[in-house]
Design an enzyme around this catalytic site. Sequence first.
Site, PDB file in Angstrom:
ATOM      1  N   GLU A  45       0.821  -1.224   0.000  1.00 49.16           N
ATOM      2  CA  GLU A  45       0.000   0.000   0.000  1.00 49.16           C
ATOM      3  C   GLU A  45       0.847   1.262   0.000  1.00 49.16           C
ATOM      4  O   GLU A  45       0.321   2.365  -0.160  1.00 49.16           O
ATOM      5  CB  GLU A  45      -0.955   0.006   1.200  1.00 49.16           C
ATOM      6  CG  GLU A  45      -2.102  -0.995   1.083  1.00 49.16           C
ATOM      7  CD  GLU A  45      -2.880  -0.856  -0.219  1.00 49.16           C
ATOM      8  OE1 GLU A  45      -3.436   0.226  -0.469  1.00 49.16           O
ATOM      9  OE2 GLU A  45      -2.916  -1.839  -0.990  1.00 49.16           O
ATOM     10  N   ARG A  51      18.883   7.866 -21.445  1.00 46.43           N
ATOM     11  CA  ARG A  51      19.101   8.184 -22.857  1.00 46.43           C
ATOM     12  C   ARG A  51      19.497   9.637 -23.064  1.00 46.43           C
ATOM     13  O   ARG A  51      19.972  10.006 -24.133  1.00 46.43           O
ATOM     14  CB  ARG A  51      17.880   7.818 -23.709  1.00 46.43           C
ATOM     15  CG  ARG A  51      16.646   8.618 -23.415  1.00 46.43           C
ATOM     16  CD  ARG A  51      15.508   8.277 -24.353  1.00 46.43           C
ATOM     17  NE  ARG A  51      15.759   8.715 -25.724  1.00 46.43           N
ATOM     18  CZ  ARG A  51      15.645   9.974 -26.145  1.00 46.43           C
ATOM     19  NH1 ARG A  51      15.287  10.921 -25.290  1.00 46.43           N
ATOM     20  NH2 ARG A  51      15.896  10.283 -27.391  1.00 46.43           N
ATOM     21  N   ASP A 111      15.140  16.273 -29.336  1.00 44.74           N
ATOM     22  CA  ASP A 111      14.481  16.210 -28.023  1.00 44.74           C
ATOM     23  C   ASP A 111      14.041  17.575 -27.526  1.00 44.74           C
ATOM     24  O   ASP A 111      12.990  17.703 -26.914  1.00 44.74           O
ATOM     25  CB  ASP A 111      15.437  15.637 -26.971  1.00 44.74           C
ATOM     26  CG  ASP A 111      15.345  14.136 -26.906  1.00 44.74           C
ATOM     27  OD1 ASP A 111      14.535  13.560 -27.646  1.00 44.74           O
ATOM     28  OD2 ASP A 111      16.089  13.554 -26.110  1.00 44.74           O
TER      29      ASP A 111
HETATM   30  C1  9D3 Z   1      -3.388   5.504  -5.174  1.00 44.41           C
HETATM   31  C2  9D3 Z   1      -3.820   4.096  -5.096  1.00 44.41           C
HETATM   32  N1  9D3 Z   1      -3.865   3.597  -3.689  1.00 44.41           N
HETATM   33  C3  9D3 Z   1      -5.253   3.814  -3.217  1.00 44.41           C
HETATM   34  C4  9D3 Z   1      -5.618   3.128  -1.966  1.00 44.41           C
HETATM   35  C5  9D3 Z   1      -3.480   2.165  -3.629  1.00 44.41           C
HETATM   36  C6  9D3 Z   1      -2.151   1.865  -4.223  1.00 44.41           C
HETATM   37  C7  9D3 Z   1      -2.032   1.542  -5.572  1.00 44.41           C
HETATM   38  C8  9D3 Z   1      -0.794   1.190  -6.107  1.00 44.41           C
HETATM   39  C9  9D3 Z   1      -1.047   1.839  -3.430  1.00 44.41           C
HETATM   40  C10 9D3 Z   1       0.185   1.488  -3.968  1.00 44.41           C
HETATM   41  C11 9D3 Z   1       0.311   1.152  -5.296  1.00 44.41           C
HETATM   42  C12 9D3 Z   1       1.615   0.747  -5.855  1.00 44.41           C
HETATM   43  N2  9D3 Z   1       2.057   1.629  -6.943  1.00 44.41           N
HETATM   44  C13 9D3 Z   1       3.282   2.121  -6.971  1.00 44.41           C
HETATM   45  O1  9D3 Z   1       4.064   1.819  -6.114  1.00 44.41           O
HETATM   46  C14 9D3 Z   1       3.660   3.085  -7.988  1.00 44.41           C
HETATM   47  C15 9D3 Z   1       2.947   3.654  -9.095  1.00 44.41           C
HETATM   48  C16 9D3 Z   1       1.626   3.459  -9.573  1.00 44.41           C
HETATM   49  O2  9D3 Z   1       0.817   2.672  -9.086  1.00 44.41           O
HETATM   50  N3  9D3 Z   1       1.221   4.198 -10.667  1.00 44.41           N
HETATM   51  C17 9D3 Z   1       2.046   5.071 -11.300  1.00 44.41           C
HETATM   52  N4  9D3 Z   1       3.276   5.281 -10.877  1.00 44.41           N
HETATM   53  C18 9D3 Z   1       3.715   4.580  -9.797  1.00 44.41           C
HETATM   54  S1  9D3 Z   1       5.224   4.725  -9.108  1.00 44.41           S
HETATM   55  C19 9D3 Z   1       4.932   3.610  -7.930  1.00 44.41           C
END
Ligand code: 9D3
Length: 246
Positions: free
Chosen positions: A117, A155, A170
Amino acid sequence: MRVDVVTIFPEVFPGPLAVGVLGRARERGILDLRVWDLRDFTADRHRSVDDIPYGGGAGMVMKPEPFVLAVEAIRAADPGAPPAVLLTSPQGRLLTQAQARALAVRPHLVVLCGRYEGVDERVAELLGAEEISIGDYVLPGGEVAAMVLIEAVGRLLPGAVGDAESVARDSFSGDLLDYPQYTRPAEFRGRAVPEVLLSGHHDAIRRWRAREALRRTLLRRPEMIDEARLDDEAREILRQLRQGSA
Ligand code: 9D3
């Protein structure tokens, strides 16, 4: 540039960072990538990296101690300037090309990969870490986000991309979507390459490409048009496209 990644899944690295532009940058010593197993910075018998959330709620939260010990070990092994510490997180600032350019001038990055989480809030506070997200969709963790960040930044390192022209391009990218590209054959499964591209009329080709780039940006990413720096010719083409006359 040196990049240290801290993760509970070290086996997924280098993955795509072993091939192409990034693979060559690493072979040439332009990018020094090191991957650390977060569990190596635990002290208990079960090598625990997560625990239940204070205040209750579903899921597990990553413990602060292993991340802080890992970054302290990485810092101790590098006598240079303090690294920029990044934490992958859905709550982070969105990774953009401008952000990638800013990171590309740093000599040392440490990327902490979140899972479950999320990570105990004190990690970002104590380490001065900047939280980075790669987009508004849910991933199961930060490892792929870390790879995306390292590819986008890597890159841009001097000498990483052989062709100087694509690096120069770029600085003009990001304003509009690219125009459609074609290669041989001139006809494939009944679909012909647009006539103008075979004509040799360089100015007509340039104008066609400008129109097509504007057309698809207007259609697919209208919000980009508001921010785009457009010259007089582009503004006139845009006016025509909006009138539906082209
Ligand atoms: C915002 C969502 N949270 C709501 C209760 C739950 C949750 C979702 C996904 C908590 C942790 C995660 C894990 N995601 C990442 O670690 C993450 C991530 C992503 O889910 N979307 C876009 N970029 C990233 S960078 C790390």
